[in-house]
Design a protein around this motif. Structure first.
Motif, mmCIF file in Angstrom:
data_model
loop_
_atom_site.group_PDB
_atom_site.id
_atom_site.type_symbol
_atom_site.label_atom_id
_atom_site.label_comp_id
_atom_site.label_asym_id
_atom_site.label_seq_id
_atom_site.Cartn_x
_atom_site.Cartn_y
_atom_site.Cartn_z
ATOM 1 N N ARG B 3 0.673 -1.260 0.043
ATOM 2 C CA ARG B 3 0.008 -0.038 0.087
ATOM 3 C C ARG B 3 0.933 1.204 -0.067
ATOM 4 N NH1 ARG B 3 -5.268 -0.750 1.427
ATOM 5 N NH2 ARG B 3 -5.958 -2.680 0.084
ATOM 6 N N TYR B 4 0.418 2.339 -0.776
ATOM 7 C CA TYR B 4 1.283 3.684 -0.863
ATOM 8 C C TYR B 4 0.347 4.704 -0.056
ATOM 9 C CZ TYR B 4 3.664 0.966 -4.486
ATOM 10 O OH TYR B 4 4.395 -0.105 -5.216
ATOM 11 N N THR B 5 0.916 5.473 0.649
ATOM 12 C CA THR B 5 0.499 6.797 1.242
ATOM 13 C C THR B 5 0.630 7.852 -0.068
ATOM 14 O OG1 THR B 5 2.370 7.878 1.992
ATOM 15 C CG2 THR B 5 0.960 6.537 3.311
ATOM 16 N N GLU B 39 -6.468 7.751 3.326
ATOM 17 C CA GLU B 39 -6.471 7.112 1.814
ATOM 18 C C GLU B 39 -5.090 6.360 1.654
ATOM 19 O OE1 GLU B 39 -8.829 10.904 0.133
ATOM 20 O OE2 GLU B 39 -7.193 10.259 -0.793
ATOM 21 N N THR B 40 -5.388 5.374 1.061
ATOM 22 C CA THR B 40 -4.224 4.468 0.523
ATOM 23 C C THR B 40 -4.428 4.038 -0.913
ATOM 24 O OG1 THR B 40 -4.999 2.321 1.538
ATOM 25 C CG2 THR B 40 -3.415 3.557 3.081
ATOM 26 N N TYR B 41 -3.426 3.833 -1.386
ATOM 27 C CA TYR B 41 -3.257 3.545 -2.937
ATOM 28 C C TYR B 41 -2.682 1.959 -3.103
ATOM 29 C CZ TYR B 41 -4.157 8.291 -3.662
ATOM 30 O OH TYR B 41 -4.888 9.617 -3.827
ATOM 31 N N ARG B 42 -3.362 1.085 -3.753
ATOM 32 C CA ARG B 42 -3.010 -0.293 -4.219
ATOM 33 C C ARG B 42 -2.123 -0.396 -5.331
ATOM 34 N NH1 ARG B 42 -8.999 -1.063 -4.685
ATOM 35 N NH2 ARG B 42 -8.648 0.716 -5.631
#
Lengths: 323, 111
Positions: B3-5, B39-42
């Motif tokens: 996961r990315y911030t 929020e996180t990014y996949r």
């Protein structure tokens, strides 16, 4: 990669600007997301690696001087969007069976009826859990004067992560939608992974007199280090001490609704499952999976006792395993 | 599961800036996962934003045009995935079945 300049169609005398331009040009024609040809993909990979090596003037100077070589400079194997987008579960795919006309049933039999998931695909095969929402879609009407029209705002879809306990017990979670809207979302008790929650009027702005669309939140239930869940049944891994395992007795066990006292049988083993009836979600069961944990240090007394015990009571738990 | 911030995503993608990411999210061209801690990014979002940046940089695509291209790409990639699955399934069928299907397809497609 032997010669990064060659991979970009350049020579050593190229300027930084030319390097960037050459890379962009190759990216434009050979990007794996846009060009399915494997040869194009190879060209792009080589160009990307070359660009990574040469884009930094300092690193390029070291390469030119022979201090570093082109090997080992390749980008770590990177997944392109295509690698995700070709899968069945791509969250950005908006419609699938649309366009197959009479054969959309065949399509759905083969590939499953997918919900219209993407950011703005109203109506495209919304699943049953949206409970009647479909009738609301596209409810636009021309206004009397024929000037402009009113249209309900778009429905939007988000993925929402909730922690294990909130999903199991139900509760509220405060979130900020990407459009800046901050709100509290009620999570029902026993919320399941993949379940959708509808937030009426939290979607896109309407046009004219049209109201806002709805927001749909697809729940993703997080893992818990100690708890697992199977529908409404939950399993807790409970560490017990060596003496508790041998002697049995009462232990305090956490449940979803506070700790309860449980009778541990004599000679409990790791992996053994005990049931707490009705302590799961909505009347489901809680299972307690035991895990025998050794004392942090094996002191001389324990070791001496074991030596003595072993002499007369040795047993072989691996009996009959063969090998 | 990586996961990315937002900050990590910006650091990972060369052409990505904060305003650009905000714009993509506002346009709903990328949709981060929401939770009560932000929020996180996949990985799929990372790859998608990378493609969005490259379409913006290399082709000068903006807003509506970018949205249209992404919609078409999603459909195309999705169909290619389905086609691959269909062909893989067909390849495992006996010769006789494959010949019958081939014949039907040729009749329909007229060659």
């Amino acid at each position: 990669m032997d010669d990064p300049y060659q991979a970009l169609g350049l020579t050593k005398s190229a300027s930084q600007d030319e390097i960037k331009k050459a890379y962009r040009k190759i990216a434009k024609t050979d990007h794996p997301d846009l060009n399915p040809d494997p040869a194009a993909s190879e060209r792009f990979k080589a160009a990307a690696a070359a660009y990574d090596l040469l884009k930094d003037p300092e690193q390029r100077a070291r390469f030119d001087a022979g201090e570093i070589d082109a090997q080992g400079q390749e980008r770590p194997q990177q997944q392109y969007y295509r690698d995700f987008a070709e899968r069945g579960e791509n969250p950005y795919r908006q419609y699938s069976s649309a366009g197959y006309g009479d054969f959309s049933d065949v399509f759905e039999d083969l590939f499953g009826a997918r919900a219209g998931r993407g950011g703005g695909g109203p109506g495209a095969g919304m699943g049953d859990d949206f409970g009647g929402g479909q009738q609301d879609f596209g409810g636009f009407r021309r206004s009397g004067g024929g000037q402009g029209f009113d249209m309900r705002g778009q429905d939007v879809r988000y993925d929402l992560e909730v922690d294990f306990m909130t999903a199991a017990k139900g509760g509220a979670t405060r979130i900020t939608l990407p459009d800046g809207n901050s709100l509290e979302v009620k999570i029902p008790e026993g919320a399941a992974d993949g379940q959708t929650i509808r937030l009426r009027g939290k979607g896109g702005e309407g046009y004219g007199q049209g109201g806002r669309g709805d927001a749909y939140l697809t729940l993703h239930v997080g893992d818990h280090p100690d708890w697992r869940r199977d529908g409404n049944d939950v399993t807790l891994t409970l560490p017990i001490s060596l003496d508790e395992a041998v002697l049995g007795g009462k232990v305090q066990v956490p449940t979803l609704s506070g700790a309860v006292s449980m009778n541990l049988p004599k000679g409990a083993s790791t992996g053994q499952r005990l049931r707490l009836k009705g302590k799961g979600i909505k009347g489901g069961n809680q299972y307690v999976e035991l895990k025998v944990v050794m004392p942090p240090q094996i002191d001389a007394e324990l070791a001496a006792f074991m030596e003595e015990w072993r002499a007369g009571h040795a047993y072989d738990p691996r009996k009959g395993m063969g090998g | 599961m990586t996961r990315y911030t937002a900050d990590e995503l910006i650091a990972a993608i060369e052409d990505l800036t904060r305003p650009r990411l905000t714009h993509y999210v506002e346009m709903r061209m990328v949709s981060p996962v929401i939770s009560d801690h932000g929020e996180t990014y996949r990985e799929v979002d990372r790859a998608r934003v990378q493609l969005l940046c490259s379409l913006t940089e290399d082709y000068g695509l903006r807003d509506d045009a970018l949205h249209m291209v992404m919609t078409v790409l999603d459909e195309m990639h999705g169909m290619r995935g389905e086609m691959q699955a269909l062909m893989a399934a067909l390849a495992e069928e006996p010769d006789e079945t494959r010949e019958r299907v081939t014949l039907r397809i040729r009749q329909r497609r007229g060659h």
